[in-house]
Design an enzyme around this catalytic site. Structure first.
Site, PDB file in Angstrom:
ATOM      1  N   HIS A   4      -3.498   3.264  -0.762  1.00  0.00           N
ATOM      2  CA  HIS A   4      -2.429   2.555  -0.731  1.00  0.00           C
ATOM      3  C   HIS A   4      -3.088   1.031  -0.279  1.00  0.00           C
ATOM      4  CE1 HIS A   4       1.301   0.668   0.880  1.00  0.00           C
ATOM      5  NE2 HIS A   4       2.160   1.597   0.578  1.00  0.00           N
ATOM      6  N   GLU A  20      -2.163   0.570  -5.472  1.00  0.00           N
ATOM      7  CA  GLU A  20      -2.417   1.836  -5.072  1.00  0.00           C
ATOM      8  C   GLU A  20      -2.714   2.815  -6.126  1.00  0.00           C
ATOM      9  OE1 GLU A  20       1.183   2.652  -2.897  1.00  0.00           O
ATOM     10  OE2 GLU A  20       1.457   0.558  -2.475  1.00  0.00           O
TER      11      GLU A  20
HETATM   12  O1  TA6 Z   1       3.638   2.056  -1.649  1.00  0.00           O
HETATM   13  C1  TA6 Z   1       5.110   1.442  -1.913  1.00  0.00           C
HETATM   14  C2  TA6 Z   1       6.027   2.236  -0.499  1.00  0.00           C
HETATM   15  O2  TA6 Z   1       6.036   3.609  -1.119  1.00  0.00           O
HETATM   16  C3  TA6 Z   1       7.173   1.437  -0.340  1.00  0.00           C
HETATM   17  O3  TA6 Z   1       8.259   2.045  -0.825  1.00  0.00           O
HETATM   18  C4  TA6 Z   1       6.980   1.253   1.219  1.00  0.00           C
HETATM   19  O4  TA6 Z   1       7.832   2.228   1.841  1.00  0.00           O
HETATM   20  C5  TA6 Z   1       5.755   1.298   1.381  1.00  0.00           C
HETATM   21  O5  TA6 Z   1       5.013   2.311   0.541  1.00  0.00           O
HETATM   22  C6  TA6 Z   1       5.019   1.142   2.616  1.00  0.00           C
HETATM   23  O6  TA6 Z   1       5.574   2.450   3.455  1.00  0.00           O
HETATM   24  P1  TA6 Z   1       5.323   2.807   5.044  1.00  0.00           P
HETATM   25  O7  TA6 Z   1       5.718   3.892   5.224  1.00  0.00           O
HETATM   26  O8  TA6 Z   1       3.864   2.491   5.001  1.00  0.00           O
HETATM   27  O9  TA6 Z   1       5.910   1.796   5.594  1.00  0.00           O
END
Ligand code: TA6
Length: 301
Positions: free
Chosen positions: A170, A273
Site C-alpha cells: 500500500h 498499491e
Molecule cells: O487502499 C485504499 C484503502 O482501502 C481506502 O479505502 C482507505 O481505507 C485506505 O485503504 C487506508 O486504510 P487504513 O486502514 O490504513 O486507514
C-alpha cells in the site's frame, strides 16, 4: 541510542550501511545508507518508511500525525496488507487490511550485493493469528534499497489445506501538488469505484485526482507512472505476479476523519498499491509459494 534488539539480530547489521537504530516512538528500524540510496524499514509491520535515491528528495509519504506504536499501523511508507484487503468480509471486528502491518516482524537477514542492500523480515502463523485466520503460513518480505526500490512479498503455504489470501503493498507516494499530479498506464482498464458502491467502470485516459479517489483496477499487470510536475519528477511502479492496482487519495473529508493523518496532507500524497485483491485473491496449494514484487524507480521530468 541503540534500541534493545536481540544480539542475534544485531549481528545482522552491516556497519556503516545497514544499522538497527531506534526510530520514531522508540520503535526499532533498520537504516540503510549507501552511495546510491538511503532508506529505512521498521520491524513494526516490516514497513518501509523512507527511500531516497542519491541526489533525490524523499519518494515516500509519511504522515506527521502517524502514531508510531506497536499495534497501530504506521501511516505512510509502504504498509503490507495481508491476508485480506480493506475490511474482512463477515468480521467487522477484524483489523482493516489484515493483521501483519500492526505487529513486529522478525529481522531475517541483511545482505549486500554491490551497492544494493536487502533487508528481509519474516512473520508466520501463530495462535494469535489463528484467532483471526485459521491458516498456516510464512511470509518473508524483502526490501532492496538501491537506485531502485524493490519490494518482494513471498508467502508460503505451510499448512495442509489450500491457502487463499489478498495482499497489497500500500505504497504512499509524496506529490508536490495533488491537483497537477497524474497517473498514467491504466487507460481502458476496468476498476471498482469504492466511492460509488463498488460500481465497475472503465478508466478513460490518465487519472487526475479531483475528489476522494479509491479504485481497484482489475486484471492489470502494466507499469504505472506517477507524474508530479510540481516536483519535476516521475515515479514508476513495475510489478510481477500482481493482477490488481489500487489508487487512493482520501481528499478533504476522509483526511479530516483520520486521526493519524493531517487535515491538509491529502494534497501531498497519492497511493499506488501493487496488489492481488477482490476476485484476484491468490490461492496456493500446501507447500506452494507466491511471490509478488513491486519495483519503484524515479526520474526527472
Ligand atoms: O487502499 C485504499 C484503502 O482501502 C481506502 O479505502 C482507505 O481505507 C485506505 O485503504 C487506508 O486504510 P487504513 O486502514 O490504513 O486507514
Amino acid at each position: 541510542m541503540k534500541t534493545a534488539i536481540a544480539e542475534t539480530q544485531r549481528r545482522l547489521e552491516i556497519p556503516g550501511k545497514a544499522e538497527i537504530i531506534e526510530g520514531n516512538g522508540g520503535l526499532p528500524k533498520v537504516r540503510v545508507t549507501t552511495t546510491r540510496a538511503s532508506g529505512e524499514i521498521y520491524l513494526l509491520g516490516a514497513q518501509v518508511t523512507s527511500w531516497k535515491p542519491a541526489g533525490a528528495e524523499e519518494v515516500l509519504f509519511v504522515s506527521a500525525q502517524s502514531k508510531w506504536q506497536d499495534g497501530t499501523a504506521i501511516r505512510g511508507g509502504v504498509p503490507i496488507c495481508f491476508p485480506w484487503f480493506g475490511a474482512k468480509s463477515g468480521d467487522p471486528k477484524a483489523p482493516a487490511h489484515g493483521f501483519v502491518r500492526t505487529k513486529p516482524w522478525q529481522l531475517h537477514s541483511i545482505t549486500q550485493s554491490g551497492e544494493a542492500v536487502t533487508v528481509s523480515l519474516l512473520t508466520e502463523s501463530s495462535a494469535d493469528t489463528k484467532k483471526w485466520w485459521p491458516a498456516d503460513f510464512r511470509a518473508i518480505y524483502s526490501a532492496t534499497f538501491d537506485k531502485e526500490l524493490s519490494l518482494d512479498l513471498d508467502v508460503t503455504n505451510t499448512g495442509s489445506q489450500p491457502l487463499t489470501f489478498e495482499e497489497a503493498l500500500h505504497a504512499y507516494f509524496q506529490v508536490g501538488a495533488i491537483e497537477t499530479a497524474r497517473i498514467k498506464g491504466l487507460d481502458g482498464v476496468h476498476y471498482l469505484d469504492k466511492t460509488d458502491a463498488n460500481r465497475e467502470k472503465t478508466q478513460q485516459g490518465e487519472i487526475a485526482i479531483v475528489s476522494e479517489t479509491d479504485r481497484i483496477y482489475l486484471n492489470t499487470t502494466v507499469p504505472i507512472q506517477l507524474i508530479d510536475p510540481a516536483r519535476n519528477r516521475r515515479a514508476q511502479v513495475t510489478k510481477q505476479n500482481s493482477r490488481t492496482t489500487v489508487i487512493w487519495n482520501p481528499w478533504i473529508e476522509k483526511a479530516h476523519s483520520l486521526s493519524d493523518f493531517g487535515d491538509d496532507e491529502w494534497q501531498q500524497m497519492l497511493c499506488i498499491e501493487t496488489s492481488n485483491v477482490a476476485s484476484y485473491a491468490v490461492t496456493i496449494a500446501p507447500g506452494q509459494q507466491h511471490k509478488m514484487k513491486a519495483t519503484i524507480t524515479l526520474e526527472n521530468l
